[in-house]
Design an enzyme around this catalytic site. Sequence first.
Site, short mmCIF file in Angstrom:
data_model
loop_
_atom_site.label_atom_id
_atom_site.label_comp_id
_atom_site.label_asym_id
_atom_site.label_seq_id
_atom_site.Cartn_x
_atom_site.Cartn_y
_atom_site.Cartn_z
N HIS A 1 41.16 45.09 41.75
CA HIS A 1 39.89 44.84 41.08
C HIS A 1 39.44 46.01 40.21
O HIS A 1 38.54 45.88 39.40
CB HIS A 1 38.80 44.44 42.08
CG HIS A 1 38.29 45.54 42.96
ND1 HIS A 1 38.75 45.75 44.23
CD2 HIS A 1 37.34 46.47 42.75
CE1 HIS A 1 38.11 46.77 44.77
NE2 HIS A 1 37.24 47.22 43.88
N ASP B 1 44.72 42.82 46.88
CA ASP B 1 43.85 43.65 46.04
C ASP B 1 44.46 45.02 45.78
O ASP B 1 43.81 46.05 45.89
CB ASP B 1 42.45 43.81 46.66
CG ASP B 1 41.45 44.37 45.65
OD1 ASP B 1 41.72 44.26 44.44
OD2 ASP B 1 40.42 44.93 46.07
N SER C 1 36.74 52.72 45.12
CA SER C 1 37.84 51.74 45.14
C SER C 1 39.13 52.35 44.65
O SER C 1 39.18 52.96 43.58
CB SER C 1 37.50 50.56 44.22
OG SER C 1 36.89 49.54 44.92
#
Length: 493
Positions: A134, A164, A238
């Site tokens: 993402h 992911d 992230s």
Amino acid sequence: MKLMLYRNLGMIAGLLILGSVALLGAEYATFSQAAGATTPAAVTPATPVAQMAAPGFTEVARAVTPAVVNITAARVARGRDSRIPRNPMEEFFGSPFGDPDGPRGHNGPQEPRGGGMGSGVIISPDGYLITNNHVVEGANELTVTLPDKREFKGKIVGTDPKTDLAVVKVDASGLPFVRWGDSSKLQVGEYVLAIGNPFGLNSTVTLGIVSALGRGRMGITQYEDFIQTDAAINPGNSGGALVNQAGELVGINTAIISQTGGYQGVGFAVPASMARPVLESLIATGKVVRGYLGVAIQDLTPDLSKSFGLKQAQGALVSSVAEDSPAERAGIKPGDVITAYQGKPVEDPATLQREVTRTPVGTKAAMKVIRDGRDMELTVTVGEQAERVKVAGADPSMENALAGLDVQSLNQQMARELGIAGKASGVVVVGVELGSLADRAGVAQGDVIREINRQPVKSVKDYEKVASSLKKDESALLLINRRGASLFVTVKA
């Protein structure tokens, strides 16, 4: 609980679950482990870090921080808009990540719509790094900035939305890197460090413990086996590193549970045991191959257990079996309860899914099932899960009306989910490039293509044959099935 996706410092809120689950970076696409996949040549870090007890993490931070980078992802659109639009698939199914246009009725910062920032971890001196899918999703320009201020253009090697994860390459050598650790040896209560760039604050190091292992069913990714930690992680973390006391990479920081959008003590990282095979496969083959049985499975409730004559609610209940699948050939039937796979107990459907997808294609796997109250042993030859295939668009010389479409074979389970009756036939659109001709014509994720220029399309092979034969200036007449209804769409060249 709201499921939220972060890009930059903005916040997107949506789907209720148990609090708020937030992905922590900007964002992108396919695949599990390929037999024989290899990573770039292993290199021993210049300064190995010895095992140490908390709070002596100074050397760990010093050794790892130089290899945790900032990734700035930008989407430079051609044609219609410079922003990333609402995902048509999300309009159809409802987005698991909330409303891409931002939380409605929520007083909070809204994200800019052309890119985002996240973190990444260099895992080899020749410039391979791992991050979250993402963080880079939809981006066609990546800037990788090292803590020493060096900047490189990044290239996406491959992406895997099902976990992911994504692999990015920069053109450099002699880079600092983090060596892999064994996440299977982690224990609850063990100290870990989270390193990344929260809120754009580069090289931030936080300390916590492993608060749980094997977390699944969070609704964050399709395949979940998360490390849960209370190390402070926030938007921008992230793709950053979760390292153990030896300075080894044991996880990739991915999401948090939060009522506010910020740190509240519950974060999740993809374990190295899942991340490393994905990375190795993407580097070696450009895709990830996952094992496939061809069954739809569900949880056993106490009532279902009683109905099937089981002593306890443990195992995976088979609700349907795909035609001509490995499961059908092995003799698996609806109503079977799979209790063991390859000698390991199957606690629930998630356990079985995790084990099957990690099994090399072609493996003859032993299973124990309960059928009509009787114990049985079956052997299934694990097949290959259908992969997403992008046809045209990658090579400018192959640009045509269907460039920018990402398709996948339609199976019976997908057909049911898409509201399509009868035998599964055709290819399902799983991605549409922003500004492409197909995008402008209104082709959307979830559309099932049955014909191209009146030629039947029953499989990805058919699609590839017809799509690749289209000339650059040739329009395409598509017969698609959308939500169970058939319609023609013309994609003009």
